[in-house]
Design a protein around this motif. Structure first.
Motif, short mmCIF file in Angstrom:
data_model
loop_
_atom_site.label_atom_id
_atom_site.label_comp_id
_atom_site.label_asym_id
_atom_site.label_seq_id
_atom_site.Cartn_x
_atom_site.Cartn_y
_atom_site.Cartn_z
N ARG A 175 44.17 41.61 36.69
CA ARG A 175 42.78 41.78 36.99
C ARG A 175 42.50 42.51 38.33
O ARG A 175 43.28 42.26 39.22
CB ARG A 175 42.30 40.12 36.89
CG ARG A 175 40.99 39.94 37.56
CD ARG A 175 40.44 38.75 37.38
NE ARG A 175 39.83 38.26 36.04
CZ ARG A 175 38.50 38.77 35.61
NH1 ARG A 175 38.14 40.15 36.20
NH2 ARG A 175 38.13 38.43 34.69
N VAL A 212 33.56 42.78 46.09
CA VAL A 212 33.93 41.37 46.73
C VAL A 212 33.98 40.32 45.54
O VAL A 212 34.88 39.48 45.21
CB VAL A 212 32.98 40.84 47.52
CG1 VAL A 212 33.14 39.27 48.04
CG2 VAL A 212 32.89 41.56 48.78
N GLU A 266 39.25 42.74 46.80
CA GLU A 266 39.14 42.20 48.04
C GLU A 266 40.14 40.98 48.07
O GLU A 266 40.31 39.99 47.48
CB GLU A 266 37.72 41.48 48.05
CG GLU A 266 37.23 41.01 49.28
CD GLU A 266 37.08 42.15 50.46
OE1 GLU A 266 37.21 43.12 50.13
OE2 GLU A 266 37.00 41.73 51.58
N SER A 303 34.78 41.41 42.32
CA SER A 303 35.50 41.88 41.33
C SER A 303 34.60 42.10 40.00
O SER A 303 35.09 42.01 38.93
CB SER A 303 36.52 41.05 40.84
OG SER A 303 37.24 40.65 41.82
N GLY A 326 34.86 31.87 40.03
CA GLY A 326 35.27 32.87 41.03
C GLY A 326 34.98 34.26 40.87
O GLY A 326 33.94 34.61 39.90
N PRO A 327 35.43 35.22 41.48
CA PRO A 327 35.48 36.53 40.75
C PRO A 327 35.52 37.01 39.53
O PRO A 327 36.23 36.16 39.06
CB PRO A 327 36.31 37.26 41.95
CG PRO A 327 36.76 36.37 43.20
CD PRO A 327 36.50 34.99 42.37
N GLY A 328 35.03 37.86 39.04
CA GLY A 328 35.25 38.13 37.52
C GLY A 328 33.94 37.81 36.78
O GLY A 328 33.17 36.98 37.39
N ARG A 329 33.95 38.55 35.83
CA ARG A 329 32.60 37.90 34.75
C ARG A 329 32.73 36.67 34.03
O ARG A 329 31.85 35.99 33.84
CB ARG A 329 32.35 39.20 33.90
CG ARG A 329 31.83 40.29 34.61
CD ARG A 329 31.38 41.40 33.49
NE ARG A 329 30.44 41.34 32.83
CZ ARG A 329 29.87 42.18 32.10
NH1 ARG A 329 30.52 43.28 31.91
NH2 ARG A 329 28.60 41.89 31.55
#
Ligand SMILES: Nc1ncnc2c1ncn2[C@@H]1O[C@H](COP(=O)(O)OP(=O)(O)OP(=O)(O)O)[C@@H](O)[C@H]1O
Ligand SMILES: Nc1ncnc2c1ncn2[C@@H]1O[C@H](COP(=O)(O)OP(=O)(O)OP(=O)(O)O)[C@@H](O)[C@H]1O
Ligand SMILES: [Mg+2]
Ligand SMILES: [Mg+2]
Ligand code: NI
Lengths: 245, 300, 507, 341, 282
Positions: free
Chosen positions: C212, D286, C216, D288, D168-171
């Motif tokens: 993934r 930030v 950052e 992703s 968190g980050p990601g979809r």
């Protein structure tokens, strides 16, 4: 002094064409004061603006001082007629001091610095010389209208076009401005065209009045007619009736 | 020159000074009734003083590294802590004020006149000129602004100068639109009509009559934009294209400080506070200026 | 937390531009290729980076060739893996002629000769000729590289498009025999690998591997801490430091054998002087930078062979010695220093290194201006010799001293006309005919002790010459792992296989 | 009236096309004269100059600029935006995955900032110079003054790592990746279409924080503009007239003022939406988020001009269409312009 | 239905209005009572006429401070009424008709909607019924094509029509008190008469009190039964006939108006110092 023949003004194009002034003709003699009355939107201002050279949508013939004028005026032609607008709040540049307002016409026409003419111009409309340093917002409506008149007079025109010069003013102030205008005309033999919707103002100021409706003149009244309330057309009768309720 | 004339001029001079003094007095009077605006002006004044006297105020050098002292939390020796190179953050902020002010002013000095002139000309000329200028504005506006800035940074090499040009390049359209909208109104006023009647030339109309009326709202808009300029500089810094090390530009500081945000909060928070205070001040000043300069849109 | 049958790697996919094994060279790309393709041989950290059989069961080395005997295996498409596929892959590599071919070129292969050098006597036998004198080891290491991955020639032939050897198709698809197949690749988002049920070594323990894109570092750190990723391999030095003593996590500090380098353009007047270069080498606080900036990413070292590798010499006494450095500069005729620019890719930790070096050099009077740029810009400037100072990084194609030296000790023709932009030393315009000759000799030398002597001599000459490609830090790739991940061992070149990895239950 | 609108529409469409063409030309020229060299990114740092030349030829970059432009236009007219050097995919395909990601985020952000910003702005205007006004002002200014990435990381630390309120980050959660076949590319919608509620909730969980943070930074502008529009209306006589009629404050705000500022608001929202659709690179990095901002930035970094030009065109088109729609809304919502004769 | 006490619909005693930041009183100690009659208020611009009207409706902005010894409307004390109570009174029991229909009608709502809103608010009607009531009222103010007009927007109708709509909207609930703030000054002279006549008709029919605010002293004199003259926030005169004017200000005002039937060469202007002196004396 002023001759107008078949003046037509239309705005817009194609399907949106709107004929605002329809083939009107009239003339004003030197030193005469002509009034134009009529309802809002009937085309009074448009006639005046065409005379002054502000609108370019007109066709027909206009001559000022026996000289036919074009849509694009030369400096000399512009010098013949100056205009005073209805709204004293909107007709003076809010960021110019009065001295600049009065000097600008001279400077714009490249006729010198213009500053030297300011005291006299102020004096002529009965304002103290100290006003030269003020900004328009430091003046009352009546005082501003005086400045506007002074500005129109700085270039020494022979014709003054007055578009509802007092309708934004209180009666009490209106009286002062009207008096000033009468005095000036007497002193300098100016020719006036005065537009107003207020018959009593027209009657007070003018030698002759044209009644306008939907772009045409429907009636012409002389001073006697005005005083007596005599009319020659149905519309002007209505106008008279409701004006002096 | 005759004596009398001289006296008159002398008096005029005094009156002029008096007039200026009076209008200044008036403005200050107005301001004192607007405590927030006052605060804004005060902060900005302070900032400018700090920028000017940076070498005397800053306790340390902004670029001298002291690696053993890296990432020290705020303490009496380092009021705002130290960064990853052991540099005193407070000193860097103090010196950075110079760069930030310089950036903001440079962008403003470019964007203001360009936007004003394009907008005023478009609004005044109308017709085809207007259409062309406004389409051009639309095109620039529809460019993804950061991409354009990036492209420029890539073309001219990264650096503060490039960043300034890039930000300016995308900054003028809103100003132009604003100026045009104002010009459209002013163009139809009676005082412009009157000026036409006494034969004022188009240039005269443009510069003496129309532009001055658009300036206040443009100035107000520019002051409010200033916060945005700092932020765009920060975003460019985030991508490595803003001011180059070791320059203590605030945006660059906050974006390199973000790498330590979780463990060493002060590295990113201190410049964040500086940016926040400054842009708050600019905005407050903008609001206050609106009251002072632009009565038409004034808040009361 | 992540499921037990899936491995989630937080990384940066910015550099992943092509999944064509004969094209992609970036470490993250290699990690994908490693798991989707097989090679004849492989190395890994756990067995001390010794060559071990993969598709080849065994091989015979003769004076002028190596013959590999292939095992029975199938591509993901179902086609059998044959020696023809191996031939096809290597021909493909040389004909495509990308940067990926560089290591085979230095060994003497080229687009012109490759077809005569490789052959498939039968489906199970593959033979490769030595073009010029290269040690068998060096060739075997090359055969273990990602670029030597064996592609499914039948499948690829179907997608050839005006002579591109199927490059366009293979960039976004895989046609290998590896333990995983590519299920999905969305740029800047993720790469999803799915277990190859028919893998010849047995079904991989993991059903799925996901890489993934988490550019950052601080975000990746939070994800790792929360258990939303199992492995983070693009963390900043300080975030790696955080996990160093943290329960439940381990750091795998993978030694790459490469270096962070300060390239100096010897074509510039000041930098042409070895004395100046030595002065520069003596004004950098390597230890301080290592401690506060580079952290787990590097280890101070000025000799281009990692300190713990066989044949490495002792480091010279270089470091932050401003007084000495100033003296040297004065001696070279620059008592007041001079101005230089320093180009650097805007990427941690190199930018920070640059900033520190800038401050160091300032103390001896060398005023440095930093110019950051994106990878493409900086590389282009480097290749065009358009820089004063520049901070590149290298890697070793094989875990031996010679492998490490390759980038530093070889510049056969320093003339501008040679346009040998692929050569690291050429880019610095550093003319080292003597060292280059020694390096050629060493490469051809099959006797270990004599080779060792040559290697030592190269290193000593290198240091003595005041290198224009100054190694500063050995390069490490620190990887932070959740302790749940069992059996992950980072590979120096990013060739980490994950088919045997298991995961324990989440806490 | 119908005829008039059609004619005007046609005129606008032509203007749009011309603008797009200029945009295309400018981007193309900027792209091609940039020093960034995509060839290096493809063939690799260590390749020979000969390999560079070969690749340059294959990409058609050796041709004179006008020929390249001509070829580009020709391909474009066949609906071909070229192949992205970055990914090897047709640019259109890349954009069709990157853009929906941004679209989803930007749409949600605009909705949030509207839902919060407009009422806040109106409240600030109605209670001018009171505490509410000041709070609204400072709140929106803070959003306007702090870099998004700062908020992004702080948000993650607090709401993701600390409180576990959001993803968190990601979809979506990683283990849910790839479960839903992309139809629209908008994950929230795709997952609903597929009836996969787990993916849907995970997606909601992940989008909420970046959307809120973007919304917060966009809110400053919306709040400020709403406030000043409302103030302008509050001074109008019709508001006094409505009060004289006996209408309550809420009725006046919703029934009288809102319809009057709607048109101006829509323009403001269109601008905000447009600039969000450009992709917020920094937020995307930030979080992703595989959006168009990151895609274009990376493309630009390696000099992948096919991707940059195509992306710019798409964004430009959207911006212009949004503007056009805002104008259309003007005509539809404001009776004064509706009958433009 | 109880017979209303026609002698006093509205009682105002010693009403003062101050705007924040201004030391001058915009309305200064005004007192009067109003029965079912037509009361005119005249005065020059800025004399506090509109402020007085709005103060009675309690429609002044928050920055205005209103003080009064008594401000009673049909038995309720407006001074103590809450905003909620006021809302029930406004448009229902007391109405304000404003100067310029171009600005005082909401430009984006249809005429029908706006008139019906009043019906909804005060007659407690549903949507359809409110529309019907609105249509009926518009017919009462002699709008020709009611159905069509209700679908129009303010900019599509003439000023005279706009003013009728305004009247219909405000008088729908048959208020006891109607305050008309310069209802005709934006209109052409030719329609001015119509509007006034209509207003009079409706007011008489409802047996309400009317306050007509204007600066046109002649019109007010012709139309109203009683005239208050305001100057600098104070009522300087309370007249039944214009000819009885005593105060120098009132007389000055009358004289400043050009009258074609009594032509003069120069109009008389206000002599403000003497007026102010007279003010001080009184
Ligand atoms: N520039 C223009 N473009 C289109 N129509 C115009 C323009 N100027 C004036 N008109 C129209 O011409 C008509 C006459 O306008 P004009 O200003 O002459 O009226 P007026 O008699 O002066 O009215 P008022 O008493 O309100 O000043 C109006 O219907 C107006 O809408
Ligand atoms: N909202 C306000 N804030 C401050 N001062 C105000 C406000 N409204 C009115 N005033 C002041 O109160 C005084 C009376 O104003 P008002 O509008 O009542 O006069 P008016 O008699 O209706 O004048 P006009 O004939 O011009 O309508 C004026 O001096 C005006 O400046
Ligand atoms: Mg007019
Ligand atoms: Mg009033
Ligand atoms: Ni007659």
């Amino acid at each position: 002094m002023i001759e107008v023949e078949n003046l037509e003004v239309a705005f817009g194009k194609g399907g949106n064409l709107k004929q605002v002034v329809k083939a009107v003709s009239f003339s004003v003699a030197r030193g005469e004061s002509l009034g134009i009355v009529g309802e809002s939107g009937c085309g009074k201002s448009t006639v005046l603006r065409s005379l002054a050279g502000l609108d370019r949508h007109w066709t027909g013939r206009i001559s000022l001082n026996r000289q036919s004028v074009d849509k694009n005026r030369t400096i000399e032609q512009l010098l013949l007629a100056q205009m005073v607008f209805q709204d004293p709040y909107g007709s003076i540049h809010p960021r110019h001091r009065i001295e600049r307002v009065l000097a600008e016409p001279v400077r714009a026409m490249k006729k010198g610095g213009g500053w030297d003419r300011v005291p006299k111009a102020l004096e002529r409309v009965g304002l103290p010389a100290g006003f030269a340093e003020r900004f328009p917002h430091e003046l009352s409506g009546g005082q501003r209208q005086r400045v506007a008149i002074a500005r129109a007079l700085v270039l020494e025109p022979q014709i003054l076009l007055l578009d509802e010069p007092t309708s934004a003013l209180d009666v009490s102030v209106q009286a002062e401005v009207l008096n000033l205008l009468s005095d000036l005309r007497e002193q300098q033999g100016l020719t006036y065209v005065l537009v107003s919707h207020d018959l009593s103002v027209i009657a007070h100021m003018c030698d002759r009045a044209l009644v306008m409706k939907d772009g045409v003149f429907v009636d012409e009244l002389d001073r006697a007619d005005l005083q007596a309330g005599r009319t020659h057309a149905e519309y002007s009768a209505v106008l008279f009736q409701s004006s002096f309720l | 020159m005759t004596e009398a004339k001289m006296i008159v001029q002398h008096n005029a001079l005094h009156q002029g000074a008096g007039r200026f003094y009076r209008s200044l007095q008036k403005s200050i009077d107005k301001l004192t009734r607007e405590p927030l605006g006052m605060l804004g002006f005060a902060v900005l004044a302070l900032l400018i003083l700090v920028a000017i006297f940076a070498p005397w105020i800053a306790p340390y050098s902004p670029i001298t590294q002291n690696l053993p002292q890296a990432l020290q939390p705020p303490s009496w020796t380092h009021l705002a802590g130290t960064d990853e190179f052991g540099r005193d953050i407070l000193s860097r902020l103090i010196y950075g004020a110079r760069i930030t002010i310089q950036t903001v002013l440079s962008v403003t000095v470019i964007v203001g006149p360009v936007g004003l002139i394009i907008g005023v000309v478009a609004g005044f000329a109308g017709g085809r000129t207007d259409a062309i200028l406004m389409r051009a504005t639309d095109i620039v506006l529809s460019f993804p602004s950061l991409i354009l800035a990036l492209a420029f940074a890539a073309a001219l090499g990264a650096g503060l100068g490039t960043a300034i040009i890039a930000i300016s390049l995308t900054g003028w359209p809103p100003i132009a639109r604003l100026a045009r909208a104002e010009a459209l109104i002013v163009r139809n006023t009676d005082y412009v009509a009157a000026a036409r009647l006494y034969g004022a030339s188009p240039l005269r109309l443009l510069f003496l009559y129309i532009a001055p009326m658009c300036i206040p709202s443009v100035v107000v808009r520019l002051t409010m934009n200033m916060a945005g300029i700092i932020l765009t500089a920060a975003a460019l810094g985030f991508l490595g294209l803003g001011a180059q090390p070791p320059s203590p530009e605030w945006g660059a500081m906050i974006s390199s400080g973000r790498k330590f945000m979780i463990d060493n909060w002060w590295v990113a928070v201190m410049p964040g506070i500086a940016i926040l205070l400054t842009s708050l001040a600019f905005n407050l000043v903008g609001d206050a200026l609106r009251d002072l300069l632009d009565p038409r849109h004034a808040r009361s | 937390a992540t499921p037990n049958d899936q491995l989630v790697i937080g990384t940066s996919l910015v550099q992943v531009l092509s999944l064509d094994p004969q094209q992609g060279v970036d470490a993250k790309t290699i990690e994908i290729l490693t798991n989707t393709y097989d090679r004849l041989v492989y190395t890994d950290n756990q067995n001390g980076n010794v060559i071990a059989p993969q598709l080849a069961e065994k091989w015979d080395v003769t004076e002028d060739s190596i013959t590999f005997h292939l095992r029975e295996a199938k591509f993901a498409s179902g086609n059998p893996v044959t020696a023809k596929d191996v031939v096809f892959s290597l021909v493909r590599l040389m004909k495509l002629d990308q940067a990926s071919a560089a290591n085979f070129k230095t060994a003497g292969y080229s687009a012109a000769n490759i077809e005569s050098m490789v052959s498939a006597p039968d489906d199970r036998t593959f033979r490769i000729q030595f073009p010029k004198t290269v040690t068998p080891d060096a060739l075997l290491y090359r055969m273990s590289m990602g670029v030597a991955s064996v592609v499914d020639s039948v499948e690829v032939q179907k997608h050839v498009n005006n002579g591109d050897y199927g490059n366009e198709w293979l960039r976004t698809n895989t046609a290998g025999s590896g333990p995983f197949t590519l299920r999905r690749w969305t740029p800047n988002d993720l790469v999803m690998l799915e277990a190859n049920k028919d893998y010849w070594q047995g079904v991989p323990t993991l059903r799925r591997v996901i890489m993934r894109h988490v550019p950052e570092s601080q975000a990746a750190r939070l994800m790792l801490e929360r258990g939303d990723i199992d492995i983070a391999n693009a963390l900043s030095a300080s975030d790696i430091g955080y996990f160093q003593n943290k329960d439940g996590f381990v750091i795998d500090r993978v030694q790459t054998g490469g270096f962070y380098v300060l390239s100096m353009n010897a074509g510039r007047k000041e930098l042409a002087d070895p004395l100046v270069r030595k002065a520069i080498a003596n004004s950098i606080d390597y230890a301080g930078i290592e401690k506060t900036i580079v952290g787990a990413y590097g280890r101070a070292r000025n000799v281009p062979v990692p300190v713990d590798w066989a044949g490495a010499i002792k480091n010279p006494d270089w470091g932050f010695h401003p007084e000495e450095a100033k003296k040297m500069l004065a001696e070279a005729g620059y008592p007041n220093g001079f101005d230089l620019t320093l180009k650097v890719v805007s990427q941690a930790p190199r930018v920070d290194m640059a900033t520190a070096i800038q401050a160091n050099l300032a103390e001896v009077g060398i005023r440095v201006t930093i110019q950051q740029g994106n990878g493409a810009d900086i590389v282009a400037a480097h290749r065009a010799r358009d820089f004063d100072l520049l901070i590149p990084q290298t890697s070793a194609y094989m875990p031996t001293a010679l492998g490490a030296l390759d980038n530093f000790a070889y510049n056969p023709d320093n003339s501008a006309e040679a346009k040998n932009a692929g050569n690291f030393v050429w880019r610095s315009a550093w003319d080292i005919p003597e060292i280059s000759k020694l390096r050629d000799e060493a490469n051809a030398e099959r006797d270990a002790t004599r080779r060792q002597a040559l290697v030592t001599e190269i290193q000593e000459k290198f240091i003595a010459a005041g290198p224009a490609v100054l190694p500063m830090f050995e390069r490490f790739e620190p990887i932070a792992l959740n302790k749940r991940v069992i059996g992950y061992s980072g590979h120096p070149m990013g060739m980490t296989r994950v088919n045997k990895i298991t995961k324990s239950d989440a806490q | 009236m119908q005829e008039f609108n059609l004619k005007e529409l046609g005129k606008r469409a032509i203007q749009l096309l011309v603008s797009l063409f200029v945009l295309l030309t400018v981007t193309f020229v900027i792209g091609r004269v940039l020093p960034a060299d995509p060839v290096g990114a493809i063939v690799g740092e260590l390749a020979d100059p000969a390999a560079f030349e070969a690749m340059r030829q294959r990409l058609g970059l050796d041709l004179p600029l006008y020929q390249q432009f001509f070829l580009y236009i020709k391909a474009l007219l066949h609906g071909d935006l070229g192949t992205a050097i970055l990914t090897g995919n047709p640019v259109m395909q890349d954009l069709s995955t990157a853009f929906p990601a941004t679209l989803e985020l930007a749409t949600l952000a605009v909705i949030i900032s509207t839902v919060v910003g407009v009422p806040l702005g109106m409240a600030a205007a109605i209670f001018r110079d009171t505490l509410i006004d000041r709070i609204a002002r400072v709140l929106s200014l803070v959003g306007h003054s702090i870099p998004v990435f700062w908020f992004g990381i702080v948000g993650l630390v607090i709401f993701y790592a600390g409180l576990s309120w959001v993803g968190g980050p990601g979809r979506v959660d990683t283990y849910l990746e790839g479960l839903v076949e992309p139809k629209t590319g908008l994950l929230l919608i795709d997952s609903l279409l597929a009836g996969d509620t787990e993916v849907f909730w995970s997606a909601v969980n992940h989008i909420i924080l970046p959307a809120c943070i973007l919304a917060y930074s966009a809110m400053a502008y919306i709040t400020r503009m709403t406030r000043s529009f409302t103030l302008e209306q509050l001074n109008q006589d019709y508001v006094v007239a409505a009060r004289a009629k006996g209408a309550s404050s809420s009725r006046i705000v919703i029934g009288h003022i809102l319809p009057n500022i709607a048109v101006q608001l829509i323009t403001v929202l269109a601008i905000s939406y447009g600039s969000l659709l450009e992709g917020a690179v920094v937020t995307e990095i930030v979080f992703s988020w595989p959006g168009i901002g990151q895609y274009m930035t990376n493309a630009l970094m390696i000099g992948d001009m096919n991707a940059v030009v195509a992306g710019t065109l798409v964004i430009g088109l959207i911006f212009m269409v949004l503007n056009f729609l805002a104008d259309l809304a003007y005509v539809l919502l404001d009776p004064r312009t509706r009958e433009a004769s | 239905m109880p017979v209303p006490d026609s002698t006093s619909i509205l009682t105002v005693r010693n009403l003062n209005v101050n705007f924040a930041r201004s030391t001058l009183k915009a309305v200064d100690g005004v007192s009067f009572t109003l029965g079912a009659e037509r009361l005119g208020i005249v005065g020059e611009s800025g004399s506090g006429k509109s402020t007085l009207g709005r103060a009675i409706m309690k429609l002044l902005p928050n920055s205005a401070k209103i003080e009064a010894e008594a401000l009673e409307f049909a038995g309720t004390s407006l001074g103590e009424a809450s905003e909620k109570q006021m809302r029930k009174l406004r448009g229902n029991e007391m109405a304000l008709i404003m100067q310029d229909p171009r600005y005082s009608l909401n430009p984006v709502l249809s005429i029908g909607n706006q008139v019906a809103e009043a019906a909804k608010l005060h007659l407690g009607l549903g949507k359809a019924a409110a529309y019907k009531a609105a249509a009926g009222m518009l017919e009462r103010v002699r709008i020709a094509d009611v159905e069509r007009t209700m679908r129009l927007y303010p900019h599509q109708i003439s000023g005279g029509m706009g003013q009728r709509v305004m009247i219909a909207m405000m008088l729908l609930a048959k208020p006891r008190l109607v305050i008309a703030d310069e209802p005709t000054s934006a209109l052409d002279v030719s329609v001015r008469g119509d509007v006034l006549k209509l207003l009079d008709e409706l007011v008489t029919e409802n047996n309400s009190g009317l306050i007509l605010i204007s600066h046109d002293i002649r019109m007010v004199a012709a139309f109203c039964q009683r005239i208050l003259v305001m100057y600098k926030g104070r009522v300087v005169e309370n007249l039944v006939r214009l000819e009885d004017a005593q105060h120098p200000y009132t007389r000055g005002l009358v004289a400043a108006m050009p009258n074609p039937r009594h032509p003069v060469r120069r109009l008389q202007v206000l002599d403000r110092p003497s007026i102010d002196a007279a003010e001080v004396r009184s």
